[in-house]
Scaffold this motif. Structure first.
Motif, short mmCIF file in Angstrom:
data_model
loop_
_atom_site.label_atom_id
_atom_site.label_comp_id
_atom_site.label_asym_id
_atom_site.label_seq_id
_atom_site.Cartn_x
_atom_site.Cartn_y
_atom_site.Cartn_z
N ILE B 168 -1.45 -0.34 -0.37
CA ILE B 168 -1.95 -0.98 1.03
C ILE B 168 -2.62 -2.24 0.59
CG2 ILE B 168 -2.18 1.29 2.39
CD1 ILE B 168 -5.21 0.86 1.96
N VAL B 169 -2.73 -3.20 1.68
CA VAL B 169 -3.39 -4.37 1.45
C VAL B 169 -4.66 -4.41 2.76
CG1 VAL B 169 -1.60 -5.81 2.34
CG2 VAL B 169 -3.81 -6.79 1.16
N ALA B 170 -5.79 -4.65 2.41
CA ALA B 170 -6.67 -4.61 3.63
C ALA B 170 -6.86 -6.03 4.09
CB ALA B 170 -8.16 -4.36 3.08
N HIS B 171 -6.30 -5.98 5.72
CA HIS B 171 -6.19 -7.18 6.34
C HIS B 171 -6.57 -7.09 7.75
CE1 HIS B 171 -4.45 -11.00 7.08
NE2 HIS B 171 -3.55 -10.71 7.86
N PRO B 172 -7.70 -7.64 7.92
CA PRO B 172 -8.44 -7.41 9.25
C PRO B 172 -7.43 -7.93 10.46
CG PRO B 172 -9.82 -8.82 7.98
CD PRO B 172 -8.64 -8.63 7.23
N TYR B 173 -6.27 -8.75 10.30
CA TYR B 173 -5.38 -9.02 11.31
C TYR B 173 -4.07 -8.33 11.21
CZ TYR B 173 -8.73 -12.65 10.79
OH TYR B 173 -10.22 -13.26 10.81
N SER B 174 -4.09 -7.18 10.54
CA SER B 174 -2.93 -6.18 10.82
C SER B 174 -3.14 -5.47 12.08
CB SER B 174 -2.96 -5.33 9.55
OG SER B 174 -1.87 -4.18 9.71
N PRO B 194 -2.96 6.01 -0.63
CA PRO B 194 -2.05 5.06 -1.49
C PRO B 194 -2.58 5.27 -2.94
CG PRO B 194 -3.44 3.88 -0.09
CD PRO B 194 -3.80 5.36 0.52
N SER B 195 -2.09 4.94 -3.76
CA SER B 195 -2.31 4.75 -5.23
C SER B 195 -2.84 3.16 -5.57
CB SER B 195 -1.19 5.41 -6.17
OG SER B 195 -0.28 4.54 -6.19
N LEU B 196 -2.47 2.40 -4.81
CA LEU B 196 -3.09 0.80 -5.20
C LEU B 196 -3.44 0.50 -3.90
CD1 LEU B 196 -1.02 -1.61 -7.36
CD2 LEU B 196 -1.72 -2.14 -5.18
N VAL B 197 -4.61 -0.41 -3.96
CA VAL B 197 -5.18 -1.02 -2.77
C VAL B 197 -5.39 -2.61 -3.20
CG1 VAL B 197 -7.28 -1.02 -1.37
CG2 VAL B 197 -6.28 1.19 -2.01
N CYS B 198 -5.13 -3.33 -2.14
CA CYS B 198 -5.47 -4.70 -2.61
C CYS B 198 -6.46 -5.18 -1.76
CB CYS B 198 -4.28 -5.73 -2.38
SG CYS B 198 -2.66 -5.30 -3.33
N ILE B 199 -7.54 -5.78 -2.08
CA ILE B 199 -8.66 -6.14 -1.50
C ILE B 199 -9.22 -7.77 -1.48
CG2 ILE B 199 -11.27 -5.89 -0.79
CD1 ILE B 199 -10.63 -2.87 -1.48
N ALA B 214 3.64 -7.89 1.09
CA ALA B 214 4.57 -7.15 1.86
C ALA B 214 5.88 -7.01 1.22
CB ALA B 214 4.71 -7.71 3.18
N ALA B 215 6.43 -7.93 0.58
CA ALA B 215 7.75 -7.99 -0.01
C ALA B 215 7.84 -7.08 -1.26
CB ALA B 215 8.00 -9.35 -0.43
N GLN B 216 6.46 -6.72 -1.76
CA GLN B 216 6.66 -5.52 -2.83
C GLN B 216 6.10 -4.32 -2.34
OE1 GLN B 216 7.48 -6.62 -5.71
NE2 GLN B 216 7.97 -8.65 -4.85
N ASP B 217 6.31 -3.94 -0.96
CA ASP B 217 6.02 -2.94 -0.12
C ASP B 217 4.42 -2.55 -0.23
OD1 ASP B 217 8.40 -2.20 0.50
OD2 ASP B 217 8.74 -1.08 -1.52
N CYS B 218 3.63 -3.41 -0.04
CA CYS B 218 2.21 -3.15 0.21
C CYS B 218 2.10 -3.17 1.64
CB CYS B 218 1.07 -4.38 -0.30
SG CYS B 218 0.99 -4.05 -2.12
N THR B 219 1.37 -2.23 2.35
CA THR B 219 1.41 -2.19 4.01
C THR B 219 0.27 -2.74 4.30
OG1 THR B 219 2.77 -0.37 3.87
CG2 THR B 219 1.41 -0.75 5.80
N ALA B 220 -0.04 -3.95 4.89
CA ALA B 220 -1.19 -4.36 5.49
C ALA B 220 -1.91 -3.62 6.61
CB ALA B 220 -0.92 -5.75 5.96
N VAL B 221 -3.02 -2.87 6.36
CA VAL B 221 -3.74 -2.00 7.30
C VAL B 221 -5.24 -2.82 7.57
CG1 VAL B 221 -2.81 -0.09 6.38
CG2 VAL B 221 -4.95 -0.81 5.44
#
Lengths: 243, 243
Positions: B168-174, B194-199, B214-221
């Motif tokens: 996942i990637v933390a994104h306030p605007y998701s 998830p096993s990987l978190v982008c902040i 997102a193109a690498q399957d990181c879901t923005a939440v």
């Protein structure tokens, strides 16, 4: 600063004025905004919205086209009872709890709270830290903050009346984990989480304090084998309320 | 400091020596320990346990009766990809992620990371911050830390191979909240997170970065309408792994 909050007295009709130096500096240096630019603003205890910069001087910024149409986010149904931390940490903790939307904060004495912390000039600056937290979290409603210098009378005489749902106390030496505790509760999200959380200072609570809290139906729970800084622990625990 | 960690070279047979000044000062001033007292210690990359103080001098403390019987707590199955933060915040973030048990930390460049951060002398001191984090969290195994100064090649060529479960990637605007995301997953706790978190850094990620992730399957939440300091956000998000 993700929005600029102004007291109601700074607004008149369709205009407003920024005269706090920290806010003026933020507009000039961080945002690099100039006349005609739109700012995110809010009215303390009121709504959030936008305004347009009309003029900038050294000691004030005049705003026009005030649009305050958005209600602030709902407060969490949550009271945090926190052993008064080191003054250096107090600012960030008040900011973070405010930004997270905690409704009531009670700073309490504990066995491991050094007496000198109660004399800290930081305690005179709580309103300032709250404003920072509101501007960080994009909210306009300040949490209620109480100082309780006497642990036993507060816990025995007042705590029970503040528990609207259920209460926990974070305690690394409890056999019950927070995860197990939550599994015991109703799956309804709104009722699953406790409404009051007690968090100790560095070094945690002593057994006597845990006993007094337990007598008022505060369930001791651990958050795993790892011991976190108070600041990290508060955010890690309150992170559960963001879901 | 909830335990004192020593490198393997400081141990011999049933004895050990503390010669780091910060650790000696902690024993003397914070713990107020004297000859004959028992300390919580650990061997870096090894086990945790206790030792007894045999003698104290200005520049070393001799320990005897070494008992290293407890394995360190398991690391979280978690990689945190963090936009390099302000140097002042870096120390606490490395400490906290280490204390929380993050296994891999990747400090990455981002559009909102100031170039000057990569020149900070703090980046030479990561081992020191890791040691602080291990001694706080009572662990002996350091997280692996990588520095990635080029966002695009890292994300496009390397990120996918680091995702063992989901990302996942933390994104306030998701539009998708972290809570909704978790409800979509299997209820099995071990696979739910998830096993990987982008902040991101203060100010978050720009749209282009979110697209590449997102193109690498990181879901923005998102984690709600409130915007937290990077430090608070990291602890609030990683708090989910404590349950």
């Amino acid at each position: 600063m993700n929005c600029i909050l102004l007291p109601a007295t700074n607004f008149s009709n369709d205009s407003a004025v920024i005269n706090e130096l920290s806010q003026i500096s933020h507009v000039n240096k961080v945002l690099g905004a100039t006349v005609g630019d739109t700012l995110k603003i809010g009215q303390l205890e009121g709504h959030l919205g936008t305004a347009v910069i009309k003029s900038i001087s050294a000691d004030s910024i005049q705003l026009c086209d005030i649009q305050l149409t958005m209600a602030p986010p709902a407060k969490l149904d949550l009271t945090v009872v926190l052993a008064l931390p080191r003054p250096k940490v107090l600012r960030r903790l008040i900011m973070d709890m405010t930004a997270l939307g905690v409704r009531d904060i009670i700073l309490i004495n504990s066995y491991r709270t050094q007496k000198s912390y109660w004399q800290s000039p930081m305690l005179e600056r709580l309103d300032e830290f709250v404003l920072e937290g509101l501007q960080q979290g994009v909210d306009t409603i300040a949490p209620r903050i109480r100082l309780e210098k006497r642990f036993k009378p507060f816990v025995e005489d007042e705590l029970a009346s503040l528990i609207t749902n259920r209460a926990i106390v974070a305690h690394p030496y409890s056999d019950l984990s927070f995860a197990q505790y939550l599994l015991q509760q109703t799956p309804q999200q709104s009722l699953r989480l406790p409404s009051l959380v007690c968090i100790g200072a560095e070094g945690g609570w002593i057994d006597y304090e845990i006993e007094l809290l337990a007598a008022q139906d505060c369930t001791a729970v651990n958050i795993g084998p790892r011991i976190l800084r108070t600041e990290a622990a508060v955010n890690a625990i309150l992170g559960q309320w963001l879901l």
